[in-house]
Motif scaffolding. Structure first.
Motif, PDB file in Angstrom:
ATOM      1  N   GLN A   1      12.732   8.022  12.215  1.00 56.58           N
ATOM      2  CA  GLN A   1      14.405   8.060  11.842  1.00 56.58           C
ATOM      3  C   GLN A   1      14.534   7.754  10.448  1.00 56.58           C
ATOM      4  O   GLN A   1      13.866   6.795   9.805  1.00 56.58           O
ATOM      5  N   VAL A   2      15.619   8.323   9.664  1.00 59.16           N
ATOM      6  CA  VAL A   2      15.935   7.713   8.608  1.00 59.16           C
ATOM      7  C   VAL A   2      17.403   7.163   8.661  1.00 59.16           C
ATOM      8  O   VAL A   2      18.246   7.895   9.264  1.00 59.16           O
ATOM      9  N   THR A   3      17.817   6.026   7.971  1.00 57.51           N
ATOM     10  CA  THR A   3      18.671   5.220   8.197  1.00 57.51           C
ATOM     11  C   THR A   3      19.367   4.697   6.989  1.00 57.51           C
ATOM     12  O   THR A   3      18.189   4.415   6.068  1.00 57.51           O
ATOM     13  N   CYS A   4      20.461   4.410   6.726  1.00 59.18           N
ATOM     14  CA  CYS A   4      21.017   4.025   5.264  1.00 59.18           C
ATOM     15  C   CYS A   4      22.106   2.773   5.911  1.00 59.18           C
ATOM     16  O   CYS A   4      22.920   3.232   6.475  1.00 59.18           O
TER      17      CYS A   4
ATOM     18  N   THR B   1       9.211  15.467   4.551  1.00 57.58           N
ATOM     19  CA  THR B   1       8.079  16.144   4.185  1.00 57.58           C
ATOM     20  C   THR B   1       6.819  15.067   4.630  1.00 57.58           C
ATOM     21  O   THR B   1       6.737  13.819   4.457  1.00 57.58           O
ATOM     22  N   PHE B   2       5.703  15.809   5.237  1.00 58.09           N
ATOM     23  CA  PHE B   2       4.554  15.145   5.469  1.00 58.09           C
ATOM     24  C   PHE B   2       3.402  15.552   4.971  1.00 58.09           C
ATOM     25  O   PHE B   2       3.264  16.616   4.429  1.00 58.09           O
TER      26      PHE B   2
ATOM     27  N   THR C   1       7.909  11.325   3.611  1.00 55.61           N
ATOM     28  CA  THR C   1       8.738  11.247   2.466  1.00 55.61           C
ATOM     29  C   THR C   1      10.057  11.864   2.649  1.00 55.61           C
ATOM     30  O   THR C   1      10.200  13.150   3.183  1.00 55.61           O
ATOM     31  N   THR C   2      11.110  11.102   2.195  1.00 54.89           N
ATOM     32  CA  THR C   2      12.492  11.758   2.169  1.00 54.89           C
ATOM     33  C   THR C   2      13.213  11.132   1.167  1.00 54.89           C
ATOM     34  O   THR C   2      12.805  10.255   0.372  1.00 54.89           O
TER      35      THR C   2
ATOM     36  N   SER D   1       9.507   6.418   1.497  1.00 56.83           N
ATOM     37  CA  SER D   1       8.330   6.980   2.103  1.00 56.83           C
ATOM     38  C   SER D   1       7.866   5.876   3.200  1.00 56.83           C
ATOM     39  O   SER D   1       8.072   4.716   2.825  1.00 56.83           O
ATOM     40  N   ILE D   2       6.733   6.286   3.970  1.00 58.66           N
ATOM     41  CA  ILE D   2       6.133   5.413   4.941  1.00 58.66           C
ATOM     42  C   ILE D   2       4.707   6.014   4.954  1.00 58.66           C
ATOM     43  O   ILE D   2       4.544   7.158   5.258  1.00 58.66           O
ATOM     44  N   THR D   3       3.874   5.197   5.048  1.00 58.04           N
ATOM     45  CA  THR D   3       2.327   5.468   5.345  1.00 58.04           C
ATOM     46  C   THR D   3       1.706   4.877   6.357  1.00 58.04           C
ATOM     47  O   THR D   3       1.723   3.385   6.346  1.00 58.04           O
ATOM     48  N   LEU D   4       1.279   5.463   7.514  1.00 59.53           N
ATOM     49  CA  LEU D   4       0.520   4.702   8.585  1.00 59.53           C
ATOM     50  C   LEU D   4      -0.908   5.348   8.734  1.00 59.53           C
ATOM     51  O   LEU D   4      -1.080   6.573   8.433  1.00 59.53           O
TER      52      LEU D   4
END
Length: 675
Positions: free
Chosen positions: A249-252, A263-264, A306-307, A315-318
């Motif tokens: 999910q993307v939030t602001c 994008t992945f 990434t967005t 971005s987030i990396t797991l």
């Protein structure tokens, strides 16, 4: 006021502050061009007369200085940021110097520190305290010209003419300075490559070092913050076998961001994403299908999403482990190293990432000195199958090859393992049960020694995986050697396979008998829903294991993920059923993959538990089907207390309790809740 600021503080936000101009642009307080410290007016200097220790009177000047500027407070966790508007400060201070009329005051900041504390009440920004600390050099100076005789490094054709002007200095303070001005000698003869040089410099009349502290307190109304708190969360399982849905999910500022392109990418070309990019829906959620190339062996990778939201790249990396066996379909078979009279063998049938139910599995032995019950056996809903193995009394220690065979999608599959069997007792314990038990069923059996019934012996019962309860437990054998108990299955249990084990002790010898059945007790399949995971995909943990009755402890990192009945809408989806555990300690690995639930439960939005079966892989625990229980209790600051317990039918165990922040995508709730 401004709850986003307090929420950012609760989620690891670090407070800092720095000097700026009136527009919020950072400036360096140590710069020589800084105007943070200035004399208010040289015309306002007052003479102050002192008597020093030897009785001499000395006159100094009272210099008035002003510290002024702007400070900005910032809170950031590396992704989201809240910044205050420029907060003005001003302080007037006095210093005594030898600063006669005509001198200038040079105030230089040589050291600076800033500390800020933000106060929140009931989740709302209330006030901010700021502490400024300046270390400063204060000089009274006057420009002068001095003459030096200098040797040139290189000859040159034109020399500097000997023409210096000498400003008249102000009257010096008594007993403070004995600086003299050098005047050129007239008509001095000039030697080759030597010249009298005039240099402009400063005469320092007096100098002092001091420290200034400025304390500022502003209310929320006086120091508004502007927050640009945008974040991207992602849920990645600990292990991806062939194919899995990656969601997020993307939030602001706590509000969902729609139509954001996500994008992945991954650190391995063996995994792909479809669609890529994907666009968030009206609730800010996104999903893509991650597909692992067939033939990929266990590989540790990271996945990055990434967005761009509010012109900010997020971005987030797991981390995760990917694998996908080359064979389209696999038949797995597991068993103990030694079978003493009776035991259980188990296995699983799957094609890619799909578990195949209702497959007929035929068992055979070489030499054919053992029997299987049932034979053939059938895979359950999760592709698991079980069968009891019995060794005739009087059998010495013998190696036996056990083969499981099945036809899946027109292909004949088989797997063979070697076990050692023996049974040197003359007593035999047998049990039987209906092939399908719905909510409640009767288990019966007989205990014979040398062909004769044995009465008054306790027979204890358990099942693997543990699903139901037995009553009575233990049962007592009757005069004819028979016994019975009732197995009760909890409401809400889906169709599952389980193995029932009966145990009795006769003349100091322990007898076992097993039977495999299917059980169910339909009710609500999804009493709640949850999606849980460890933040960052790795947390330090110590695990206790038992392998072949030998205990050990390992320290390393662990990742735990589980998604049960979860859907990002006010409903539950019973088809969503997966949990995985990945533990590593140096070169040792323990993974529980392809987990399928027996039961789940939730308490509010802070506790979740899943119990089910999963396959163990790695190089520490024996491969096979394990009963696994995962619990998560969420405390303050999103800190989770995790437990993972696993055991197989043969007594091999895995157990750990550890604390870790939860994945931002973690959600626990009722079926009508929307994450």
């Amino acid at each position: 006021m401004n709850p986003e600021l307090c929420e950012l503080l609760d989620n690891g936000g670090i407070v800092s502050c720095h000097i700026t101009d009136e527009y919020g642009n950072p400036i360096n307080p140590l710069s020589h061009h800084s105007t943070l410290c200035e004399e208010i007016s040289s015309e306002k200097r007052e003479d102050v007369t002192f008597t020093i220790e030897n009785g001499t009177q000395i006159t100094l000047q009272n210099v008035t200085l002003r510290k002024s500027g702007y400070v900005v407070v910032q809170v950031s966790n590396g992704i989201d940021t809240c910044v205050s508007e420029p907060i003005p400060f001003c302080k007037i201070e006095h210093v005594l110097l030898c600063a006669p009329k005509g001198t200038d005051i040079l105030c230089t900041i040589t050291g600076f520190s800033c500390d800020a504390t933000i106060h929140c009440m009931n989740g709302q920004f209330d006030s901010v305290d700021i502490a400024l600390n300046f270390c400063q050099d204060i000089k009274a100076i006057y420009p002068i010209t001095i003459q030096l005789t200098a040797d040139f490094c290189q000859p040159r054709e034109t020399f500097i003419p000997n023409a210096c002007t000498y400003p008249i200095p102000p009257n010096s303070c008594e007993n403070i300075d004995n600086t003299t001005i050098l005047h050129p000698q007239q008509n001095q003869s000039r030697q080759q490559q030597t010249e009298d040089v005039c240099i402009q410099t400063e005469k320092v009349y007096d100098w002092v070092t001091s420290q200034t502290n400025i304390s500022i307190r502003k209310t929320a109304d006086q120091a508004p913050f502007i927050c640009d708190v945008c974040s991207i969360g992602m849920f990645v399982p600990a292990v991806i076998v062939c194919e899995h849905i990656i969601s997020g999910q993307v939030t602001c500022n706590g509000e969902p961001v729609a139509n954001a392109p996500v994008t992945f990418s991954a650190t391995s070309d063996a995994i792909s994403f479809n669609p890529n990019p994907v666009f968030t829906d009206a609730t800010g959620h996104f999903e893509t299908v991650a597909t692992v190339d067939e033939g990929t062996e266990d590989t540790e990778i990271t996945i990055t999403a990434t967005t761009v939201a509010n012109d900010e790249e997020l971005s987030i990396t797991l981390p995760t482990i990917i694998r996908c066996a080359e064979e389209p379909c696999l038949l797995l078979l597991f068993g103990p190293e030694i079978v003493n009279c009776s035991d259980v063998i188990s296995g699983r049938v799957r094609c890619g990432n799909t578990f195949i139910p209702d497959v007929e599995v035929t068992l055979s032995a070489n030499p054919a000195i053992v029997t299987f019950n049932p034979n053939p056996t059938f895979t359950g809903l999760n592709g698991n199958y079980f069968s009891g193995i019995s060794v005739p009394p009087g059998t010495p220690l013998t190696d036996v090859e056990i083969t499981a065979s099945a036809t899946v999608e027109g292909e004949l599959l088989s797997e063979t393992i070697t076990v050692s069997v023996l049974c040197e007792r003359d007593c035999e314990l047998t049990i039987s049960a209906p092939p399908l038990i719905t909510c409640e069923g009767e288990i019966t059996g007989t205990l014979l020694c040398d062909g004769l019934p044995v009465s008054g012996v306790e027979v204890a019962f358990n099942d693997f995986p543990n699903i139901g309860t037995f009553s009575p437990n233990p049962a007592i054998t009757a005069a004819d050697g028979t016994f019975s108990t009732t197995l009760t299955i909890p409401e809400g249990t889906p169709l599952l396979s389980t193995t029932i084990i009966a145990t009795a002790t006769v003349n100091g010898d322990t007898l076992e008998s097993v039977v495999r059945v299917q059980v169910e007790c339909p009710e609500e399949e999804c009493p709640c829903k949850f999606r849980i995971g460890v933040e960052g995909g790795a947390a330090p943990a110590s695990v206790n294991i038992t392998v072949n009755n030998t205990p050990d402890t390992l320290s390393g990192t662990i990742n735990v993920t589980a998604i049960q009945c979860f859907v990002a809408a006010p409903m539950c989806n019973p088809a969503v059923d997966n949990f995985n555990v990945a533990f590593g300690s140096g070169g040792d690995t323990i993974n529980f993959i392809l987990g399928r639930r027996i039961e789940i439960e939730c308490e509010g939005n802070t506790f979740a538990r899943v119990r089910g079966t999963a396959r163990a892989t790695g190089n520490v625990l024996p491969d096979g089907i394990y009963e696994v229980t995962i619990t998560l209790t969420i405390g303050a600051m999103n800190m989770g207390l995790w437990t993972v317990d696993a055991t197989d039918f043969h007594g091999n165990t895995f157990s750990t309790t550890f604390s870790s922040m939860i994945n931002p995508m973690t959600f626990i709730g009722e079926c009508e809740d929307t994450p």
